[in-house]
Design a protein around this motif. Sequence first.
Motif, PDB file in Angstrom:
ATOM      1  N   LYS A 189       4.973  19.583  35.947  1.00 52.01           N
ATOM      2  CA  LYS A 189       4.440  18.943  34.750  1.00 52.01           C
ATOM      3  C   LYS A 189       2.920  18.810  34.797  1.00 52.01           C
TER       4      LYS A 189
ATOM      5  N   ALA B  50       9.594  18.817  39.909  1.00 53.21           N
ATOM      6  CA  ALA B  50       9.438  18.710  38.456  1.00 53.21           C
ATOM      7  C   ALA B  50       8.128  18.014  38.101  1.00 53.21           C
ATOM      8  N   ALA B  51       7.762  16.988  38.884  1.00 53.74           N
ATOM      9  CA  ALA B  51       6.518  16.264  38.605  1.00 53.74           C
ATOM     10  C   ALA B  51       5.308  17.163  38.797  1.00 53.74           C
TER      11      ALA B  51
ATOM     12  N   ASP C 173       0.705  21.297  32.762  1.00 56.60           N
ATOM     13  CA  ASP C 173       0.574  21.298  31.303  1.00 56.60           C
ATOM     14  C   ASP C 173      -0.827  20.910  30.829  1.00 56.60           C
TER      15      ASP C 173
END
Length: 275
Positions: A192, A188-189, A195
């Motif tokens: 991210k 998930a990191a 973005d």
Amino acid sequence: MPTLPREQPEPPRAESHKARRMAESFGVDAQRYDQARPGYPDELVTRIAAGSPGLDVLDVGCGTGIAARQFQAAGCAVLGVEPDARMADFARARGLRVEVATFEDWQPASRTFDAVIAAQSWHWVDPAAGAAKAARVLRPGGRLAIFGHAYEPPAEVAEPFAAAFRRAAPDSPLTTQPARRPLDLYLAAYAKLADPIRETGQFKDPEQWRFDWERSYTRDQWLDLLPTTGGLTQLRPGQLAEVLDAVGDAIDSLGGRFTMNYTTLAVTAVRAHTP
């Protein structure tokens, strides 16, 4: 960005770049850092080099040059940018060109590159400013590649470590972390990270890469690596000894060695061609 065990700084992950004391603590023993820290999968290095328009590489937060030397071995010309002068000196002594600065403050002086890499270091860079600067110094078609390791020791090693760390450094904000973190947190990191790259409007859509591998560690090898991780670089000698003794005992109970399962993750994007 997750990296080595207990390497998260105190501020929220989005503001890790503000934790300069933690960020610049790794040079306390540059030689140990260079010897103990793992390298990166050859497949990753080859894929980045082959997917770039040329072989001029900028290594952001190059440290002692672990990743840079792998790219040099692949035929690349590498320039490192490193905020810690101790790490930079070590890398220079091993043949790497290094300029001392944070990436945000570094002055490219009109230089451009075919690839910008950040190996285990992008969490110390302001994500928006870093993505924008990478876009400015990349040639059209050049590649930004941010990568690092996700790994957690087996529970038989991780749990004694966490307990000893809580005893030795009860006031550390890192004591609230679980003994082991699931891979999904790392995935998930890294997702991210894409973005702010997209938000520049200067890159094609980012990709995520994953490389799974494993390495066996003896007791001495693991105890050599642990003091190079962010949670331990700032401990006092007595505190560090308490943690290492507990971990050493745990590894002894496993027969003196254990196998670490590594996942090396990357988010990478190609600089769009200007109109």
